[in-house]
Design a protein around this motif. Structure first.
Motif, PDB file in Angstrom:
ATOM      1  N   ASP A   9      32.231  38.394  44.358  1.00  0.00           N
ATOM      2  CA  ASP A   9      30.758  38.194  44.421  1.00  0.00           C
ATOM      3  C   ASP A   9      29.823  39.019  44.657  1.00  0.00           C
ATOM      4  O   ASP A   9      29.007  39.073  43.611  1.00  0.00           O
ATOM      5  CB  ASP A   9      30.845  36.911  45.346  1.00  0.00           C
ATOM      6  N   PHE A  12      30.602  41.325  41.240  1.00  0.00           N
ATOM      7  CA  PHE A  12      29.840  40.983  40.174  1.00  0.00           C
ATOM      8  C   PHE A  12      28.186  40.487  40.064  1.00  0.00           C
ATOM      9  O   PHE A  12      27.141  41.504  39.028  1.00  0.00           O
ATOM     10  CB  PHE A  12      30.304  39.735  39.353  1.00  0.00           C
ATOM     11  N   ARG A  21      25.490  49.786  35.872  1.00  0.00           N
ATOM     12  CA  ARG A  21      26.220  49.921  35.387  1.00  0.00           C
ATOM     13  C   ARG A  21      25.752  51.444  34.935  1.00  0.00           C
ATOM     14  O   ARG A  21      26.835  52.044  34.527  1.00  0.00           O
ATOM     15  CB  ARG A  21      26.153  48.927  34.448  1.00  0.00           C
ATOM     16  N   ARG A  89      43.085  35.058  35.782  1.00  0.00           N
ATOM     17  CA  ARG A  89      42.659  34.108  35.315  1.00  0.00           C
ATOM     18  C   ARG A  89      43.510  34.502  33.960  1.00  0.00           C
ATOM     19  O   ARG A  89      43.601  33.294  33.829  1.00  0.00           O
ATOM     20  CB  ARG A  89      41.263  34.271  35.031  1.00  0.00           C
ATOM     21  N   MET A  92      46.559  33.130  34.125  1.00  0.00           N
ATOM     22  CA  MET A  92      46.765  31.746  34.270  1.00  0.00           C
ATOM     23  C   MET A  92      46.587  30.254  32.704  1.00  0.00           C
ATOM     24  O   MET A  92      47.470  29.671  33.115  1.00  0.00           O
ATOM     25  CB  MET A  92      45.455  30.615  35.170  1.00  0.00           C
ATOM     26  N   TRP A  93      45.306  31.501  32.108  1.00  0.00           N
ATOM     27  CA  TRP A  93      45.467  30.486  30.746  1.00  0.00           C
ATOM     28  C   TRP A  93      46.909  30.672  29.813  1.00  0.00           C
ATOM     29  O   TRP A  93      47.255  30.444  29.042  1.00  0.00           O
ATOM     30  CB  TRP A  93      44.537  30.209  30.518  1.00  0.00           C
TER      31      TRP A  93
ATOM     32  N   ASP B   9      26.436  43.023  29.154  1.00  0.00           N
ATOM     33  CA  ASP B   9      25.303  41.664  29.735  1.00  0.00           C
ATOM     34  C   ASP B   9      25.413  40.940  30.112  1.00  0.00           C
ATOM     35  O   ASP B   9      25.082  40.249  31.206  1.00  0.00           O
ATOM     36  CB  ASP B   9      23.647  42.207  29.355  1.00  0.00           C
ATOM     37  N   PHE B  12      28.696  39.549  32.556  1.00  0.00           N
ATOM     38  CA  PHE B  12      28.042  39.937  34.414  1.00  0.00           C
ATOM     39  C   PHE B  12      27.559  38.802  35.123  1.00  0.00           C
ATOM     40  O   PHE B  12      27.674  38.671  35.322  1.00  0.00           O
ATOM     41  CB  PHE B  12      28.093  41.446  34.308  1.00  0.00           C
ATOM     42  N   HIS B  13      25.980  39.193  33.844  1.00  0.00           N
ATOM     43  CA  HIS B  13      24.645  37.896  34.468  1.00  0.00           C
ATOM     44  C   HIS B  13      25.663  36.561  34.854  1.00  0.00           C
ATOM     45  O   HIS B  13      25.521  36.179  35.824  1.00  0.00           O
ATOM     46  CB  HIS B  13      24.345  37.823  33.609  1.00  0.00           C
ATOM     47  N   LEU B  15      29.005  35.639  35.590  1.00  0.00           N
ATOM     48  CA  LEU B  15      29.902  35.578  36.100  1.00  0.00           C
ATOM     49  C   LEU B  15      29.832  36.387  37.521  1.00  0.00           C
ATOM     50  O   LEU B  15      30.115  35.910  38.492  1.00  0.00           O
ATOM     51  CB  LEU B  15      31.516  36.873  35.638  1.00  0.00           C
ATOM     52  N   GLY B  16      28.648  36.697  37.432  1.00  0.00           N
ATOM     53  CA  GLY B  16      27.973  36.473  38.910  1.00  0.00           C
ATOM     54  C   GLY B  16      27.485  35.451  39.325  1.00  0.00           C
ATOM     55  O   GLY B  16      26.816  35.977  41.056  1.00  0.00           O
ATOM     56  N   PRO B  18      28.592  32.298  41.405  1.00  0.00           N
ATOM     57  CA  PRO B  18      29.568  31.782  42.310  1.00  0.00           C
ATOM     58  C   PRO B  18      30.416  30.456  41.465  1.00  0.00           C
ATOM     59  O   PRO B  18      31.176  30.105  40.951  1.00  0.00           O
ATOM     60  CB  PRO B  18      29.613  31.446  43.380  1.00  0.00           C
ATOM     61  N   ARG B  21      31.909  30.171  38.231  1.00  0.00           N
ATOM     62  CA  ARG B  21      32.696  31.661  38.494  1.00  0.00           C
ATOM     63  C   ARG B  21      33.829  30.400  38.754  1.00  0.00           C
ATOM     64  O   ARG B  21      34.956  30.322  38.331  1.00  0.00           O
ATOM     65  CB  ARG B  21      33.125  32.429  39.355  1.00  0.00           C
ATOM     66  N   VAL B  24      34.544  28.513  35.401  1.00  0.00           N
ATOM     67  CA  VAL B  24      35.911  29.536  35.400  1.00  0.00           C
ATOM     68  C   VAL B  24      37.408  29.484  35.544  1.00  0.00           C
ATOM     69  O   VAL B  24      38.571  29.517  34.761  1.00  0.00           O
ATOM     70  CB  VAL B  24      35.117  30.794  34.907  1.00  0.00           C
ATOM     71  N   GLU B  25      37.296  29.380  36.888  1.00  0.00           N
ATOM     72  CA  GLU B  25      37.854  29.164  37.279  1.00  0.00           C
ATOM     73  C   GLU B  25      39.225  27.747  37.207  1.00  0.00           C
ATOM     74  O   GLU B  25      40.350  28.012  36.832  1.00  0.00           O
ATOM     75  CB  GLU B  25      38.594  29.482  38.905  1.00  0.00           C
ATOM     76  N   LEU B  27      38.571  26.233  34.271  1.00  0.00           N
ATOM     77  CA  LEU B  27      39.087  26.021  33.043  1.00  0.00           C
ATOM     78  C   LEU B  27      40.146  27.227  32.627  1.00  0.00           C
ATOM     79  O   LEU B  27      40.693  26.341  32.205  1.00  0.00           O
ATOM     80  CB  LEU B  27      38.139  26.259  32.375  1.00  0.00           C
ATOM     81  N   SER B  28      40.684  27.566  33.670  1.00  0.00           N
ATOM     82  CA  SER B  28      42.022  28.471  33.535  1.00  0.00           C
ATOM     83  C   SER B  28      43.043  27.958  33.375  1.00  0.00           C
ATOM     84  O   SER B  28      44.179  28.431  32.926  1.00  0.00           O
ATOM     85  CB  SER B  28      41.956  30.144  34.437  1.00  0.00           C
ATOM     86  N   ALA B  29      42.793  26.532  34.309  1.00  0.00           N
ATOM     87  CA  ALA B  29      44.343  25.699  34.056  1.00  0.00           C
ATOM     88  C   ALA B  29      44.356  24.865  32.699  1.00  0.00           C
ATOM     89  O   ALA B  29      45.437  24.695  32.831  1.00  0.00           O
ATOM     90  CB  ALA B  29      43.889  25.522  35.748  1.00  0.00           C
ATOM     91  N   VAL B  74      38.400  28.038  28.173  1.00  0.00           N
ATOM     92  CA  VAL B  74      37.910  29.591  28.046  1.00  0.00           C
ATOM     93  C   VAL B  74      38.495  29.749  26.416  1.00  0.00           C
ATOM     94  O   VAL B  74      39.056  29.741  26.161  1.00  0.00           O
ATOM     95  CB  VAL B  74      38.765  30.372  29.308  1.00  0.00           C
ATOM     96  N   PHE B  79      36.460  37.373  27.806  1.00  0.00           N
ATOM     97  CA  PHE B  79      37.244  38.521  28.957  1.00  0.00           C
ATOM     98  C   PHE B  79      38.079  39.540  28.693  1.00  0.00           C
ATOM     99  O   PHE B  79      37.829  40.161  29.667  1.00  0.00           O
ATOM    100  CB  PHE B  79      38.438  36.998  30.130  1.00  0.00           C
ATOM    101  N   LEU B  82      35.168  42.319  28.556  1.00  0.00           N
ATOM    102  CA  LEU B  82      35.052  42.705  29.897  1.00  0.00           C
ATOM    103  C   LEU B  82      36.715  43.497  30.384  1.00  0.00           C
ATOM    104  O   LEU B  82      36.274  44.532  30.866  1.00  0.00           O
ATOM    105  CB  LEU B  82      35.271  41.623  30.928  1.00  0.00           C
TER     106      LEU B  82
END
Lengths: 111, 111
Positions: A9, A12, A21, A89, A92-93, B9, B12-13, B15-16, B18, B21, B24-25, B27-29, B74, B79, B82
């Motif tokens: 947390d 990010f 950055r 992550r 996982m995918w 930019d 990070f915004h 995923l900043g 919670p 995130r 995303v977690e 959906l990774s499954a 996802v 990703f 990043l």
């Protein structure tokens, strides 16, 4: 004690700011004093200090004071937390895509 | 056209937050409908839709509508942006540490 969830947390949040950055990008090239770090950026020294504090609290940057000079450097361990989050992550995918690939291959063989 | 700087930019915004995130977690499954995605989270469907829009705009998630169901998944390419940013920073400080290591080794040999 901070949990991994709190860590990510903070990371990010810290990297969500373009000035922070930019600081990380400059420090990736090598350790630097706070004043050298501030010079080319269009922000006050006070603002740089505040951004550095956020970066320190998130474990991405470390600062050390020797005499009157405070030197800043990147803290690779902080970036490793972000790297780990990303890798988890992705695994996982990727596992899921492998599984789908296997299913399709089995169907091909079966048909 | 968005620049890589704008992309990172937005990433990070996105995923900043919670909740984003957590999306995303989940959906990774595997891909999921918007309503299944919203069910276990303590947020309204409207909030989930808004978060998904931010994730879509940052290139981290893709959604597709078939009939009345919108499916989310996802988007690995987002990703990868990043991952690339992280790898670039890391290669900078690792190169520097190699360089310092070489200098120290030379000094040892010289002494």
């Amino acid at each position: 004690m901070s949990s991994p969830k709190d860590d990510i947390d903070r990371i990010f949040h810290a990297l969500g700011d373009p000035t922070r950055r930019a600081l990380v990008e400059r420090l990736s090239a090598g350790p630097m004093s706070v004043s050298s770090l501030a010079t080319p950026l269009d922000v006050t020294l006070t603002a740089v200090m505040q951004h550095l504090q956020v970066l320190e609290e998130s474990g991405l940057v470390r600062t050390e004071k020797a005499g009157r000079v405070r030197t800043c450097r990147v803290e690779p361990a902080g970036f490793a937390v972000l790297q780990k989050w990303l890798a988890e992550r992705r695994s996982m995918w990727e596992r899921r895509l492998d599984f789908l690939g296997d299913l399709l291959a089995e169907e091909d063989e079966g048909g």
